[in-house]
Scaffold this motif. Sequence first.
Motif, PDB file in Angstrom:
ATOM      1  N   VAL A  11      41.440  53.514  38.834  1.00  0.00           N
ATOM      2  CA  VAL A  11      42.549  53.010  39.624  1.00  0.00           C
ATOM      3  C   VAL A  11      41.952  52.183  40.752  1.00  0.00           C
ATOM      4  CG1 VAL A  11      44.521  53.617  41.088  1.00  0.00           C
ATOM      5  CG2 VAL A  11      43.994  55.015  39.091  1.00  0.00           C
ATOM      6  N   ILE A  12      42.422  50.945  40.876  1.00  0.00           N
ATOM      7  CA  ILE A  12      41.919  50.050  41.924  1.00  0.00           C
ATOM      8  C   ILE A  12      43.112  49.467  42.670  1.00  0.00           C
ATOM      9  CG2 ILE A  12      40.535  48.013  42.462  1.00  0.00           C
ATOM     10  CD1 ILE A  12      39.207  48.367  39.679  1.00  0.00           C
ATOM     11  N   THR A  13      43.105  49.600  43.987  1.00  0.00           N
ATOM     12  CA  THR A  13      44.150  48.975  44.798  1.00  0.00           C
ATOM     13  C   THR A  13      43.680  47.596  45.233  1.00  0.00           C
ATOM     14  OG1 THR A  13      43.419  49.818  46.952  1.00  0.00           O
ATOM     15  CG2 THR A  13      44.869  51.254  45.647  1.00  0.00           C
ATOM     16  N   GLY A  14      44.610  46.672  45.337  1.00  0.00           N
ATOM     17  CA  GLY A  14      44.275  45.330  45.819  1.00  0.00           C
ATOM     18  C   GLY A  14      43.295  44.608  44.919  1.00  0.00           C
ATOM     19  N   ALA A  15      43.631  44.503  43.624  1.00  0.00           N
ATOM     20  CA  ALA A  15      42.683  43.973  42.645  1.00  0.00           C
ATOM     21  C   ALA A  15      42.931  42.528  42.234  1.00  0.00           C
ATOM     22  CB  ALA A  15      42.691  44.862  41.404  1.00  0.00           C
ATOM     23  N   THR A  16      43.852  41.831  42.877  1.00  0.00           N
ATOM     24  CA  THR A  16      44.176  40.484  42.399  1.00  0.00           C
ATOM     25  C   THR A  16      43.287  39.386  42.965  1.00  0.00           C
ATOM     26  OG1 THR A  16      45.900  40.230  44.085  1.00  0.00           O
ATOM     27  CG2 THR A  16      46.587  41.028  41.895  1.00  0.00           C
ATOM     28  N   SER A  17      42.418  39.715  43.922  1.00  0.00           N
ATOM     29  CA  SER A  17      41.517  38.696  44.460  1.00  0.00           C
ATOM     30  C   SER A  17      40.320  39.369  45.123  1.00  0.00           C
ATOM     31  CB  SER A  17      42.248  37.798  45.478  1.00  0.00           C
ATOM     32  OG  SER A  17      42.639  38.543  46.609  1.00  0.00           O
ATOM     33  N   GLY A  18      39.338  38.566  45.458  1.00  0.00           N
ATOM     34  CA  GLY A  18      38.183  39.022  46.229  1.00  0.00           C
ATOM     35  C   GLY A  18      37.414  40.173  45.602  1.00  0.00           C
ATOM     36  N   ILE A  19      37.025  41.112  46.443  1.00  0.00           N
ATOM     37  CA  ILE A  19      36.227  42.258  46.008  1.00  0.00           C
ATOM     38  C   ILE A  19      36.975  43.092  44.972  1.00  0.00           C
ATOM     39  CG2 ILE A  19      35.178  44.433  46.772  1.00  0.00           C
ATOM     40  CD1 ILE A  19      34.590  42.994  49.463  1.00  0.00           C
ATOM     41  N   GLY A  20      38.277  43.258  45.127  1.00  0.00           N
ATOM     42  CA  GLY A  20      39.068  44.023  44.166  1.00  0.00           C
ATOM     43  C   GLY A  20      39.046  43.403  42.783  1.00  0.00           C
ATOM     44  N   LEU A  21      39.162  42.090  42.706  1.00  0.00           N
ATOM     45  CA  LEU A  21      39.103  41.379  41.436  1.00  0.00           C
ATOM     46  C   LEU A  21      37.726  41.532  40.802  1.00  0.00           C
ATOM     47  CD1 LEU A  21      40.272  39.476  39.294  1.00  0.00           C
ATOM     48  CD2 LEU A  21      39.663  37.561  40.804  1.00  0.00           C
ATOM     49  N   ALA A  22      36.680  41.342  41.594  1.00  0.00           N
ATOM     50  CA  ALA A  22      35.312  41.501  41.071  1.00  0.00           C
ATOM     51  C   ALA A  22      35.082  42.926  40.581  1.00  0.00           C
ATOM     52  CB  ALA A  22      34.298  41.126  42.152  1.00  0.00           C
ATOM     53  N   THR A  23      35.618  43.897  41.312  1.00  0.00           N
ATOM     54  CA  THR A  23      35.484  45.306  40.926  1.00  0.00           C
ATOM     55  C   THR A  23      36.206  45.574  39.611  1.00  0.00           C
ATOM     56  OG1 THR A  23      35.308  45.946  43.245  1.00  0.00           O
ATOM     57  CG2 THR A  23      35.892  47.683  41.675  1.00  0.00           C
ATOM     58  N   ALA A  24      37.416  45.058  39.482  1.00  0.00           N
ATOM     59  CA  ALA A  24      38.180  45.248  38.247  1.00  0.00           C
ATOM     60  C   ALA A  24      37.427  44.671  37.053  1.00  0.00           C
ATOM     61  CB  ALA A  24      39.562  44.603  38.376  1.00  0.00           C
TER      62      ALA A  24
END
Length: 168
Positions: free
Chosen positions: A1-14
């Motif tokens: 589960v990842i919050t805030g995944a549509t850009s930046g660090i969250g996107l890279a993490t996803a």
Amino acid sequence: VITGATSGIGLATAKKYASQKADLLLINRNEQKSQALCEEIKKEFNINCSYLLADFTKLSDIHAVAEKLNTLDRKIDVLIHNAGIFNTDRVVTADNLEAVFQTNYLSTFILNYSLREKFQNQAGGRILFVNSEAYRFAAFGLHLDDLSWNLHHFSGIGSYGSAKLAQL
């Protein structure tokens, strides 16, 4: 589960977790971006990707998404708190809380507290926080008597630093 995944660090993490064949459940505030991201990840990595919508400037959304996570019929192996905002001006939410503090810290606290039994019952899992050196901008500590910045001079970096310090 990842919050805030549509850009930046969250996107890279996803994308990193997807490359390792992890099933993803993303929590974002924008449905169009969430849908596009899941479609892209499914196509590129051939994994399961789904999303829930929640605006962390609304306590009702935080509690609702916590309830949905609690009712999942599977484990949460990793919960990554990445969602965050930065405001240069003081913004007060409909819940009468300063928006950066509510989004960057209070949402993580509520989710973790709400999910504690799920994590205990599943006998495992990790909770990760995306933090930064910005906690240093709260050089004088947290104003526990003034979390909404009613009494102290508001600065965007001070507010952000305070939320990151609280998260630590």
